[in-house]
Design an enzyme around this catalytic site. Structure first.
Site, PDB file in Angstrom:
ATOM      1  N   VAL A  17       0.802  -1.224   0.000  1.00 35.42           N
ATOM      2  CA  VAL A  17       0.000   0.000   0.000  1.00 35.42           C
ATOM      3  C   VAL A  17       0.838   1.279   0.000  1.00 35.42           C
ATOM      4  O   VAL A  17       0.315   2.352  -0.279  1.00 35.42           O
ATOM      5  CB  VAL A  17      -0.964  -0.015   1.204  1.00 35.42           C
ATOM      6  CG1 VAL A  17      -0.240   0.323   2.501  1.00 35.42           C
ATOM      7  CG2 VAL A  17      -2.139   0.923   0.985  1.00 35.42           C
ATOM      8  N   TYR A  18       2.139   1.191   0.293  1.00 37.15           N
ATOM      9  CA  TYR A  18       2.971   2.393   0.318  1.00 37.15           C
ATOM     10  C   TYR A  18       3.069   2.983  -1.093  1.00 37.15           C
ATOM     11  O   TYR A  18       3.643   2.378  -2.002  1.00 37.15           O
ATOM     12  CB  TYR A  18       4.372   2.091   0.844  1.00 37.15           C
ATOM     13  CG  TYR A  18       4.439   1.676   2.293  1.00 37.15           C
ATOM     14  CD1 TYR A  18       3.366   1.889   3.162  1.00 37.15           C
ATOM     15  CD2 TYR A  18       5.578   1.073   2.808  1.00 37.15           C
ATOM     16  CE1 TYR A  18       3.438   1.507   4.490  1.00 37.15           C
ATOM     17  CE2 TYR A  18       5.653   0.692   4.137  1.00 37.15           C
ATOM     18  CZ  TYR A  18       4.581   0.911   4.970  1.00 37.15           C
ATOM     19  OH  TYR A  18       4.658   0.523   6.287  1.00 37.15           O
ATOM     20  N   SER A  19       2.513   4.167  -1.246  1.00 37.03           N
ATOM     21  CA  SER A  19       2.423   4.818  -2.560  1.00 37.03           C
ATOM     22  C   SER A  19       1.804   3.886  -3.594  1.00 37.03           C
ATOM     23  O   SER A  19       2.122   3.953  -4.781  1.00 37.03           O
ATOM     24  CB  SER A  19       3.802   5.305  -3.029  1.00 37.03           C
ATOM     25  OG  SER A  19       4.243   6.391  -2.256  1.00 37.03           O
ATOM     26  N   ILE A  20       0.893   3.027  -3.121  1.00 43.14           N
ATOM     27  CA  ILE A  20       0.151   2.093  -3.976  1.00 43.14           C
ATOM     28  C   ILE A  20       1.117   1.340  -4.900  1.00 43.14           C
ATOM     29  O   ILE A  20       0.957   1.312  -6.125  1.00 43.14           O
ATOM     30  CB  ILE A  20      -0.952   2.820  -4.782  1.00 43.14           C
ATOM     31  CG1 ILE A  20      -1.712   3.784  -3.891  1.00 43.14           C
ATOM     32  CG2 ILE A  20      -1.914   1.806  -5.402  1.00 43.14           C
ATOM     33  CD1 ILE A  20      -2.392   3.134  -2.704  1.00 43.14           C
TER      34      ILE A  20
END
Length: 327
Positions: free
Chosen positions: A60-63
Site C-alpha cells: 500500500v505504500y504509494s500504492i
C-alpha cells in the site's frame, strides 16, 4: 553493524531495519513528504554500505511505488541472498471489490503483484498489515501457509493488532499445523509504550521477534517540539493523530532524552534507539530514513549502552496513552 536472528528462526537480520514508506509517489498518495526514485536510491545504497540488510515496505505504500523503487535499487546494489526483504498485505489497493483485506483472493493476488513490483521470486517476510475483521482468521492463516509452501515467502509476520488477536492467529496456525508468525511489527517508542502491557510479554513467551515501527515517534524524540516544523510534521495527519504535542508528560520524556544525549555527547536519536534496542524481545527498530544522515545517526545507536538507572529515568514520566494504530 550488528546482526541477530529474527524471532525463533535461523535467519540473520541487521539490528537496524530500513523502512521504505518514505520512498514513493507524493503526487498520488496520502503522504506528501515521500521521496521520488531519484532521491530514494542513494539512501538505499547508503543503507547497504552501512551494513543494513533488512528492508521493510508494503504493497500500500504509494500504492506499489515503494516496492518498485526498493526492488530496482536492491537489484542494482545488492545480492539477493544477502538481504532480507519484508513487505505487507491488507491495505486498499483499488476501489473495486476485493481491493483490500486478508481474504484468500486478496492475499494470493497481492503476493504476486508485490513480487512483480519487487522484481524477485520471493520475499523473506510477508506480513499482514492489520487485522481483518471481515475475514475468518482460519482463511487468512491457511492462505499464508500456502504462500510459504509455494515458495513465495520464507516466513510470515504480523503488524499492529491487539495481543488477543495475535494469540488467536498463533493458536489457529498451531492447531492446524500451518505456518506460524515469527515477527510482530508494532508501534513502540519512548512516548508510546502501550505494547509493553500485553504484546511484548506474549512475544517473549512465544519467541516472536519484535520490529517496532515509528521508533522515534515520527521525529518527535529527536528534537524540541517547539523547534521548526518539517514538511512531514506539517502534512502527516496519521502522525498527528498518534502524538499530542501538548502532552506534558510526553514533553518530559523528550527532555530526558535530550538531557541524556547531552551527557553522552550524542544525537538524541542514539538515546531513543538505544532504549528500544535494550528492550526484549526487540530485534530491529524500523527507521524511516529520508536523509542519509538519518541512517548514519541511527547506526550510532548501536554503540550506546544505557544503564538500568538511565532506562528507569527515561521511562519515569510515562503515563498510559490511548491505543492508536489499530484501535
Amino acid at each position: 553493524m550488528e546482526y541477530t536472528k529474527l524471532g525463533n528462526t535461523g535467519m540473520d537480520v541487521s539490528r537496524i531495519c530500513l523502512g521504505c514508506m518514505g520512498f514513493g509517489d507524493a503526487e498520488h498518495w496520502t503522504h506528501k513528504w515521500v521521496l521520488d526514485e531519484e532521491h530514494s536510491r542513494p539512501i538505499i545504497k547508503k543503507a547497504l554500505e552501512l551494513g543494513i540488510t533488512f528492508f521493510d515496505t508494503a504493497n500500500v505504500y504509494s500504492i506499489g511505488k515503494s516496492e518498485e523503487i526498493l526492488g530496482r535499487a536492491l537489484k542494482d546494489f545488492a545480492r539477493r541472498d544477502e538481504i532480507v526483504i519484508a513487505t505487507k498485505v491488507h491495505g486498499k489497493m483499488h476501489d473495486a471489490p476485493n481491493g483490500a483485506g486478508l481474504s484468500r483472493k486478496a492475499i494470493l493476488s497481492e503476493i504476486d503483484h508485490s513480487l512483480k513490483r519487487l522484481g524477485t521470486d520471493y520475499v523473506d517476510l510477508y506480513q499482514i498489515h492489520r487485522w481483518d475483521y471481515q475475514t475468518p482468521i482460519e482463511e487468512t492463516m491457511e492462505t499464508l501457509h500456502d504462500v510459504v509452501r509455494a515458495g513465495k515467502a520464507r516466513y510470515i509476520g504480523a503488524s499492529a493488532m491487539f495481543a488477543w488477536q495475535f494469540q488467536k492467529a498463533l493458536y489457529t496456525a498451531e492447531r492446524h499445523g500451518w505456518t506460524r508468525f515469527i515477527s510482530m511489527q508494532d508501534h513502540l517508542n519512548l512516548i508510546y509504550r502501550e505494547e509493553e502491557r500485553e504484546m511484548l510479554p506474549l512475544c517473549r513467551e512465544e519467541k516472536i521477534g519484535v520490529i517496532p515501527y515509528s521508533p522515534l515517534a515520527s521525529g518527535r524524540l529527536t528534537r524540541d517540539w517547539s523547534s521548526a516544523h518539517t514538511l512531514r510534521s506539517e502534512t502527516d495527519q496519521i502522525a498527528k493523530s498518534k502524538y499530542d504535542a501538548t502532552a506534558a508528560t510526553d514533553q518530559q520524556v523528550v527532555q530526558r532524552v535530550a538531557d541524556l544525549a547531552e551527557k553522552y555527547g550524542v544525537p538524541r536519536v542514539h538515546i531513543a534507539l538505544a532504549w528500544l534496542l535494550q528492550k526484549q524481545p526487540v530485534t530491529a527498530p524500523i527507521i524511516g530514513a529520508t536523509k542519509i544522515s538519518h541512517l548514519e545517526e541511527a547506526i550510532g545507536a548501536l554503540d550506546v549502552h544505557l544503564t538500568q538507572e538511565e532506562v528507569t529515568s527515561l521511562e519515569g514520566p510515562y503515563v498510559p496513552h490511548p491505543i492508536v494504530g489499530h484501535q
